[in-house]
Design a protein around this motif. Structure first.
Motif, PDB file in Angstrom:
ATOM      1  N   PHE A   1     -56.411  11.180-100.374  1.00 27.08           N
ATOM      2  CA  PHE A   1     -57.564  11.963 -99.937  1.00 27.08           C
ATOM      3  C   PHE A   1     -57.706  13.259-100.720  1.00 27.08           C
ATOM      4  CE2 PHE A   1     -59.595  15.052 -97.081  1.00 27.08           C
ATOM      5  CZ  PHE A   1     -60.776  14.388 -96.804  1.00 27.08           C
ATOM      6  N   SER A   2     -56.596  13.994-100.899  1.00 28.19           N
ATOM      7  CA  SER A   2     -56.695  15.297-101.568  1.00 28.19           C
ATOM      8  C   SER A   2     -57.201  15.166-102.995  1.00 28.19           C
ATOM      9  CB  SER A   2     -55.329  15.997-101.573  1.00 28.19           C
ATOM     10  OG  SER A   2     -54.915  16.312-100.273  1.00 28.19           O
ATOM     11  N   GLN A   3     -56.650  14.193-103.745  1.00 26.30           N
ATOM     12  CA  GLN A   3     -57.098  14.011-105.120  1.00 26.30           C
ATOM     13  C   GLN A   3     -58.550  13.549-105.165  1.00 26.30           C
ATOM     14  OE1 GLN A   3     -55.328  14.407-108.353  1.00 26.30           O
ATOM     15  NE2 GLN A   3     -54.413  15.825-106.891  1.00 26.30           N
ATOM     16  N   ALA A   4     -58.936  12.670-104.251  1.00 27.60           N
ATOM     17  CA  ALA A   4     -60.319  12.193-104.221  1.00 27.60           C
ATOM     18  C   ALA A   4     -61.284  13.353-103.980  1.00 27.60           C
ATOM     19  CB  ALA A   4     -60.485  11.118-103.148  1.00 27.60           C
ATOM     20  N   LYS A   5     -60.940  14.235-103.057  1.00 28.44           N
ATOM     21  CA  LYS A   5     -61.816  15.379-102.792  1.00 28.44           C
ATOM     22  C   LYS A   5     -61.867  16.321-103.990  1.00 28.44           C
ATOM     23  CE  LYS A   5     -62.940  19.011 -99.493  1.00 28.44           C
ATOM     24  NZ  LYS A   5     -63.286  19.967-100.564  1.00 28.44           N
ATOM     25  N   LYS A   6     -60.737  16.549-104.641  1.00 28.99           N
ATOM     26  CA  LYS A   6     -60.738  17.428-105.818  1.00 28.99           C
ATOM     27  C   LYS A   6     -61.591  16.841-106.942  1.00 28.99           C
ATOM     28  CE  LYS A   6     -56.232  19.526-104.885  1.00 28.99           C
ATOM     29  NZ  LYS A   6     -54.816  19.635-105.279  1.00 28.99           N
ATOM     30  N   VAL A   7     -61.519  15.529-107.124  1.00 29.62           N
ATOM     31  CA  VAL A   7     -62.352  14.883-108.145  1.00 29.62           C
ATOM     32  C   VAL A   7     -63.827  15.047-107.796  1.00 29.62           C
ATOM     33  CG1 VAL A   7     -62.981  12.669-109.160  1.00 29.62           C
ATOM     34  CG2 VAL A   7     -60.569  13.254-108.857  1.00 29.62           C
ATOM     35  N   ALA A   8     -64.167  14.836-106.525  1.00 27.25           N
ATOM     36  CA  ALA A   8     -65.560  14.994-106.101  1.00 27.25           C
ATOM     37  C   ALA A   8     -66.038  16.426-106.311  1.00 27.25           C
ATOM     38  CB  ALA A   8     -65.710  14.597-104.632  1.00 27.25           C
ATOM     39  N   ASP A   9     -65.184  17.397-106.003  1.00 27.26           N
ATOM     40  CA  ASP A   9     -65.565  18.803-106.196  1.00 27.26           C
ATOM     41  C   ASP A   9     -65.751  19.122-107.677  1.00 27.26           C
ATOM     42  OD1 ASP A   9     -65.486  19.268-103.467  1.00 27.26           O
ATOM     43  OD2 ASP A   9     -63.434  20.026-103.486  1.00 27.26           O
ATOM     44  N   LEU A  10     -64.893  18.557-108.538  1.00 26.91           N
ATOM     45  CA  LEU A  10     -65.072  18.753-109.980  1.00 26.91           C
ATOM     46  C   LEU A  10     -66.385  18.125-110.442  1.00 26.91           C
ATOM     47  CD1 LEU A  10     -64.016  19.706-112.729  1.00 26.91           C
ATOM     48  CD2 LEU A  10     -62.824  17.503-112.930  1.00 26.91           C
ATOM     49  N   ALA A  11     -66.678  16.919-109.953  1.00 25.31           N
ATOM     50  CA  ALA A  11     -67.929  16.257-110.331  1.00 25.31           C
ATOM     51  C   ALA A  11     -69.134  17.094-109.932  1.00 25.31           C
ATOM     52  CB  ALA A  11     -67.997  14.871-109.686  1.00 25.31           C
ATOM     53  N   GLU A  12     -69.053  17.773-108.793  1.00 27.14           N
ATOM     54  CA  GLU A  12     -70.153  18.623-108.341  1.00 27.14           C
ATOM     55  C   GLU A  12     -70.451  19.718-109.352  1.00 27.14           C
ATOM     56  OE1 GLU A  12     -73.074  20.732-106.350  1.00 27.14           O
ATOM     57  OE2 GLU A  12     -72.381  18.664-106.023  1.00 27.14           O
ATOM     58  N   THR A  13     -69.414  20.253-110.000  1.00 29.16           N
ATOM     59  CA  THR A  13     -69.651  21.319-110.977  1.00 29.16           C
ATOM     60  C   THR A  13     -70.340  20.799-112.230  1.00 29.16           C
ATOM     61  OG1 THR A  13     -67.506  21.117-112.122  1.00 29.16           O
ATOM     62  CG2 THR A  13     -67.583  22.498-110.140  1.00 29.16           C
TER      63      THR A  13
ATOM     64  N   LEU B   1     -64.072  11.175 -96.462  1.00 31.40           N
ATOM     65  CA  LEU B   1     -64.336  11.833 -97.743  1.00 31.40           C
ATOM     66  C   LEU B   1     -65.803  12.215 -97.863  1.00 31.40           C
ATOM     67  CD1 LEU B   1     -63.505  12.738-100.605  1.00 31.40           C
ATOM     68  CD2 LEU B   1     -64.122  10.436-101.381  1.00 31.40           C
ATOM     69  N   THR B   2     -66.702  11.286 -97.560  1.00 32.25           N
ATOM     70  CA  THR B   2     -68.125  11.598 -97.720  1.00 32.25           C
ATOM     71  C   THR B   2     -68.557  12.731 -96.798  1.00 32.25           C
ATOM     72  OG1 THR B   2     -68.977   9.999 -96.076  1.00 32.25           O
ATOM     73  CG2 THR B   2     -68.573   9.176 -98.312  1.00 32.25           C
ATOM     74  N   ALA B   3     -67.881  12.865 -95.647  1.00 33.75           N
ATOM     75  CA  ALA B   3     -68.198  13.969 -94.740  1.00 33.75           C
ATOM     76  C   ALA B   3     -67.607  15.289 -95.216  1.00 33.75           C
ATOM     77  CB  ALA B   3     -67.693  13.649 -93.334  1.00 33.75           C
ATOM     78  N   SER B   4     -66.722  15.230 -96.210  1.00 41.94           N
ATOM     79  CA  SER B   4     -66.003  16.423 -96.666  1.00 41.94           C
ATOM     80  C   SER B   4     -66.589  17.050 -97.916  1.00 41.94           C
ATOM     81  CB  SER B   4     -64.529  16.071 -96.947  1.00 41.94           C
ATOM     82  OG  SER B   4     -63.905  15.571 -95.785  1.00 41.94           O
ATOM     83  N   VAL B   5     -67.517  16.352 -98.594  1.00 41.86           N
ATOM     84  CA  VAL B   5     -68.046  16.849 -99.862  1.00 41.86           C
ATOM     85  C   VAL B   5     -69.565  16.821 -99.838  1.00 41.86           C
ATOM     86  CG1 VAL B   5     -65.987  16.148-101.138  1.00 41.86           C
ATOM     87  CG2 VAL B   5     -67.919  14.570-100.956  1.00 41.86           C
TER      88      VAL B   5
ATOM     89  N   ASP C   1     -72.729  18.450-111.855  1.00 39.02           N
ATOM     90  CA  ASP C   1     -73.980  17.924-111.314  1.00 39.02           C
ATOM     91  C   ASP C   1     -73.963  16.392-111.210  1.00 39.02           C
ATOM     92  OD1 ASP C   1     -76.143  19.134-110.135  1.00 39.02           O
ATOM     93  OD2 ASP C   1     -77.498  18.711-111.799  1.00 39.02           O
ATOM     94  N   VAL C   2     -72.813  15.833-110.854  1.00 43.94           N
ATOM     95  CA  VAL C   2     -72.650  14.387-110.729  1.00 43.94           C
ATOM     96  C   VAL C   2     -72.326  14.042-109.286  1.00 43.94           C
ATOM     97  CG1 VAL C   2     -71.247  12.393-111.407  1.00 43.94           C
ATOM     98  CG2 VAL C   2     -71.898  14.109-113.116  1.00 43.94           C
ATOM     99  N   ASN C   3     -72.976  13.015-108.758  1.00 44.39           N
ATOM    100  CA  ASN C   3     -72.691  12.531-107.412  1.00 44.39           C
ATOM    101  C   ASN C   3     -71.650  11.416-107.448  1.00 44.39           C
ATOM    102  OD1 ASN C   3     -74.386  14.304-106.142  1.00 44.39           O
ATOM    103  ND2 ASN C   3     -76.056  12.846-105.849  1.00 44.39           N
ATOM    104  N   ILE C   4     -70.977  11.236-106.330  1.00 45.71           N
ATOM    105  CA  ILE C   4     -69.918  10.244-106.241  1.00 45.71           C
ATOM    106  C   ILE C   4     -70.344   9.063-105.376  1.00 45.71           C
ATOM    107  CG2 ILE C   4     -68.182  12.051-106.490  1.00 45.71           C
ATOM    108  CD1 ILE C   4     -67.514  11.310-103.416  1.00 45.71           C
ATOM    109  N   ALA C   5     -69.591   7.971-105.501  1.00 43.19           N
ATOM    110  CA  ALA C   5     -69.777   6.792-104.661  1.00 43.19           C
ATOM    111  C   ALA C   5     -68.397   6.222-104.355  1.00 43.19           C
ATOM    112  CB  ALA C   5     -70.643   5.744-105.365  1.00 43.19           C
ATOM    113  N   PRO C   6     -67.916   6.320-103.117  1.00 48.34           N
ATOM    114  CA  PRO C   6     -66.588   5.802-102.811  1.00 48.34           C
ATOM    115  C   PRO C   6     -66.456   4.303-103.056  1.00 48.34           C
ATOM    116  CG  PRO C   6     -67.259   7.339-101.111  1.00 48.34           C
ATOM    117  CD  PRO C   6     -68.468   7.091-101.976  1.00 48.34           C
ATOM    118  N   HIS C   7     -65.382   3.943-103.728  1.00 47.20           N
ATOM    119  CA  HIS C   7     -64.993   2.546-103.942  1.00 47.20           C
ATOM    120  C   HIS C   7     -64.261   2.099-102.683  1.00 47.20           C
ATOM    121  CE1 HIS C   7     -62.249  -0.483-106.193  1.00 47.20           C
ATOM    122  NE2 HIS C   7     -63.477  -0.984-106.189  1.00 47.20           N
ATOM    123  N   ASN C   8     -64.748   1.044-102.017  1.00 48.57           N
ATOM    124  CA  ASN C   8     -64.256   0.750-100.668  1.00 48.57           C
ATOM    125  C   ASN C   8     -64.449  -0.728-100.371  1.00 48.57           C
ATOM    126  OD1 ASN C   8     -63.586   1.098 -97.827  1.00 48.57           O
ATOM    127  ND2 ASN C   8     -65.781   1.067 -97.446  1.00 48.57           N
ATOM    128  N   TYR C   9     -63.468  -1.530-100.774  1.00 46.13           N
ATOM    129  CA  TYR C   9     -63.613  -2.976-100.597  1.00 46.13           C
ATOM    130  C   TYR C   9     -62.474  -3.564 -99.765  1.00 46.13           C
ATOM    131  CZ  TYR C   9     -59.978  -3.897-104.098  1.00 46.13           C
ATOM    132  OH  TYR C   9     -58.780  -3.965-104.776  1.00 46.13           O
TER     133      TYR C   9
END
Length: 386
Positions: free
Chosen positions: A295-307, A329-333, A309-317
């Motif tokens: 979770f922590s690394q995923a959120k940090k990656v999402a926060d970096l992507a925000e800088t 995660l989606t509720a956190s970023v 101007d890139v949106n994320i899409a969780p991989h979830n299969y």
């Protein structure tokens, strides 16, 4: 509160894979659960979890980020890959414990929620039915029109977006991965490129212009082939073409050489691996797998992507616990485009977790319960043990 033991549960899924679960138990009776990794390492991951997790016995589980860094530093001579996934399994269970101890969802611990529902897409549409038709009480995929019927089914069930793979219908339908199982050359022949157009055009005709369609071509093609497929699909207004590639410049070339949007990133693990891809602007949408890196690394990656101007899409299969982790995660970023949802999955998926996510008109509701909002049913996990 102290950690007393760590246990893993490999659970059968479609084919020869496994869903992997980690349980971290404490001396006050609380248990935290994490779903982690990939079923490809169904024998090796449990051993890694035990070896790495032994270092946490007797420690307070609530120091989640400290424990993550300690585990990372301990294993940095063999970092990444299965090691990163094993650490993720433990870390995810620790976050669940921290949320349960505080009586709040995990996203509340990191500044959320940013939203109360998350748009999702129906993933692997038609793919599992082609690979394992015996598991589904659905019409056989005999011809290309049957793939159009699959697309229409997703819309009837309320989804406004879906993702498919390259599927070749017939008496024995196959996917692109099984078309040339002995070849690693990753060529996109003219027949394959033409088939991609035929499949997507059929699906587009079946659902109309307002439904979002994604095509996942995985690792199956080199740069040249991915560009050829992207170009031929430009008239069909794909939501994205998903491609896994370990070279950020190659992905940037694909992105700049055709107009079909590019989604990538599921194969990357941790902020250090993601950074060069984000810096090269290799994608339109960034795929992040919470289960593979924690979770922590995923959120940090999402926060970096925000800088950038890139949106994320969780991989979830994976199972429903995976969905609850990804929803947290989606509720956190602040930068989420859409989230994966594996509707066609192992028929016993609903049995192995204590909660099932609620889907309404193509949106999954953000959970409000403590921790992830969902536990592993250990009795069912043992029933369906790999």
């Amino acid at each position: 509160m102290k950690i007393t033991s760590i246990e893993t549960f490999p659970v059968r899924t479609i084919g020869d894979g496994a869903w992997m679960f980690c349980a971290v138990r404490t001396d006050n009776g609380l248990t935290g659960y994490g779903e982690f990794g990939t079923g490809l390492f169904r024998r090796g991951l449990p051993g890694l979890v035990q070896d790495i997790g032994e270092t946490l016995i007797g420690k307070d589980p609530r120091q989640v980020d400290k424990h993550f860094m300690d585990m990372y530093r301990l294993t940095r001579s063999s970092s990444g890959g299965a090691t990163a996934m094993a650490i993720a399994g433990i870390e995810l269970a620790l976050w669940d414990l921290k949320g349960k101890d505080a009586g709040v969802p995990v996203y509340n611990l990191v500044g959320g929620p940013h939203r109360d529902r998350q748009r999702v897409y129906w993933s692997h549409l038609g793919t599992y039915r082609a690979m394992h038709p015996e598991l589904f009480d659905k019409p056989a995929l005999r011809d290309i029109e049957d793939l159009g019927d699959c697309a229409a089914e997703a819309v009837r069930q309320g989804y406004s977006a879906f993702k498919t793979n390259l599927i070749f219908p017939g008496e024995f339908p196959i996917t692109i991965s099984s078309l040339n199982p002995d070849s690693n050359d990753q060529n996109a022949t003219s027949d394959v490129v033409k088939h991609a157009e035929k499949q997507i055009s059929t699906m587009r005709d079946a659902v109309g212009p307002d439904i979002d369609i994604c095509l996942d071509i995985n690792y199956n093609f080199k740069t040249e082939g991915a560009i050829a497929i992207g170009k031929i699909l430009e008239p069909y207004d794909l939501f994205w073409m998903e491609i896994d590639n370990q070279d950020p410049q190659a992905l940037a070339q694909i992105k700049s050489s055709q107009r079909t949007p590019i989604c990538t990133g599921e194969q990357l693990l941790g902020l250090r691996q993601y950074r060069p891809f984000i810096e090269a602007m290799s994608m339109d949408t960034l795929k992040i797998d919470v289960q593979w890196q924690g979770f922590s690394q995923a959120k940090k990656v999402a926060d970096l992507a925000e800088t950038y101007d890139v949106n994320i899409a969780p991989h979830n299969y994976n199972s429903h616990l995976s969905s609850f982790q990804s929803l947290n995660l989606t509720a956190s970023v602040s930068n989420v485009r859409i989230m994966e949802s594996d509707v066609d999955s192992a028929p016993w998926r609903d049995e192995i977790t204590t909660e099932i996510p609620r889907v309404d008109n193509g949106y999954m509701m953000i959970p409000k319960m403590a921790g992830w909002g969902c536990d592993l049913d250990e009795k069912a996990a043992k029933k369906y043990a790999y």
